[in-house]
Design a protein around this motif. Sequence first.
Motif, PDB file in Angstrom:
ATOM      1  N   GLU A 144       0.914  -1.343   0.083  1.00 48.46           N
ATOM      2  CA  GLU A 144      -0.084   0.043  -0.053  1.00 48.46           C
ATOM      3  C   GLU A 144       0.808   1.327   0.188  1.00 48.46           C
ATOM      4  N   TYR A 145       2.188   1.062   0.489  1.00 50.03           N
ATOM      5  CA  TYR A 145       2.950   2.301   0.678  1.00 50.03           C
ATOM      6  C   TYR A 145       4.072   2.340  -0.570  1.00 50.03           C
ATOM      7  N   ILE A 146       3.795   1.663  -1.498  1.00 55.01           N
ATOM      8  CA  ILE A 146       5.016   1.361  -2.365  1.00 55.01           C
ATOM      9  C   ILE A 146       5.421   2.677  -3.259  1.00 55.01           C
ATOM     10  N   ASN A 147       4.419   3.632  -3.161  1.00 53.08           N
ATOM     11  CA  ASN A 147       4.750   5.003  -3.748  1.00 53.08           C
ATOM     12  C   ASN A 147       5.823   5.773  -2.690  1.00 53.08           C
ATOM     13  N   GLN A 148       6.015   5.268  -1.532  1.00 47.80           N
ATOM     14  CA  GLN A 148       6.784   5.996  -0.503  1.00 47.80           C
ATOM     15  C   GLN A 148       8.119   5.524  -0.803  1.00 47.80           C
ATOM     16  N   VAL A 149       8.582   4.521  -1.775  1.00 46.95           N
ATOM     17  CA  VAL A 149       9.742   3.569  -1.782  1.00 46.95           C
ATOM     18  C   VAL A 149      10.187   4.063  -3.269  1.00 46.95           C
ATOM     19  N   PHE A 150       9.479   3.984  -4.171  1.00 46.75           N
ATOM     20  CA  PHE A 150       9.883   4.110  -5.680  1.00 46.75           C
ATOM     21  C   PHE A 150       9.470   5.217  -6.171  1.00 46.75           C
ATOM     22  N   ASP A 151      10.142   5.968  -7.022  1.00 43.65           N
ATOM     23  CA  ASP A 151       9.727   7.361  -7.876  1.00 43.65           C
ATOM     24  C   ASP A 151       9.322   6.789  -9.237  1.00 43.65           C
ATOM     25  N   LYS A 152       8.678   7.746  -9.824  1.00 42.93           N
ATOM     26  CA  LYS A 152       8.338   7.562 -11.107  1.00 42.93           C
ATOM     27  C   LYS A 152       9.290   6.984 -11.936  1.00 42.93           C
ATOM     28  N   GLY A 153       9.163   5.654 -12.719  1.00 48.00           N
ATOM     29  CA  GLY A 153      10.009   5.326 -13.681  1.00 48.00           C
ATOM     30  C   GLY A 153      11.263   4.374 -13.144  1.00 48.00           C
ATOM     31  N   GLU A 154      11.086   4.287 -11.650  1.00 50.10           N
ATOM     32  CA  GLU A 154      12.144   3.326 -11.128  1.00 50.10           C
ATOM     33  C   GLU A 154      12.103   2.037 -11.519  1.00 50.10           C
ATOM     34  N   VAL A 155      10.910   1.687 -11.729  1.00 48.23           N
ATOM     35  CA  VAL A 155      10.469   0.150 -11.721  1.00 48.23           C
ATOM     36  C   VAL A 155      10.363  -0.208 -13.032  1.00 48.23           C
TER      37      VAL A 155
END
Length: 212
Positions: free
Chosen positions: A97-108
């Motif tokens: 649920e908190y994945i947006n706190q870990v990766f930024d746009k385009g990092e995955v």
Amino acid sequence: MRLRNVKGSREHIAINEYVIKDAETYKGTWKDLFQDGKPIHIEIGMGKGKFLMEMARQHPEIHYIGIEKYSSVLVRALEKMEEDPLDNVHFIRMDAEYINQVFDKGEVEEIYLNFSDPWPKDRHAKRRLTSRQFLARYKNIIRENQSVIFKTDNRDLFDFSLEEVKEAGWKLDLCTFDLHHSEYLEGNVMTEYEEKFVKKGNPICKMIIHYE
Ligand code: SAM
């Protein structure tokens, strides 16, 4: 997945070299952490990690990060890694649920969802890893035109996911309701759950989607 509290699992994770601690501190700088320019693929809800580790063995040119909510499950993956270490496999213990706190746009580059928990009650729909809420989170981290790849034997969850994909504006690149009797089986890497369900004769559904 039946969860048993595994004694000492939190302590094991805290000192394990394959587990990335304080993962949110790397947001926007994952490339600097690995320093080899290899793309990052993640599996959300990787369980005991069989799929992740096999993919990593086949693709040393990719970093695989397994994300798992429960210490008692993650610790089983760590035990496997200790037997047969791979330097392109990493783990994060967190709720996706908190994945947006870990990766930024385009990092995955790619996101794998394998046999995700179905959350059958309507009021829990937003907890499903293919809900529109989760698809919106994936849109914030995935590189343009890269894929989310989802497998399940749960037809209700798959049908729900197809609707959410459409609603959220993602494009369907592949869809099968019976992967193991389809032209898409070649190169398939089985997960722990998949092995179990295939043995029982359950058809496996698979979709590949992307957001433009
Ligand atoms: N992917 C594995 C497989 O196919 O064999 C395990 C499937 S198991 C049914 C689902 C896994 O997802 C469990 O290990 C569960 O703890 C994990 N999980 C469920 N919701 C999650 C979330 N929000 N964030 C991270 N992991 C989650």
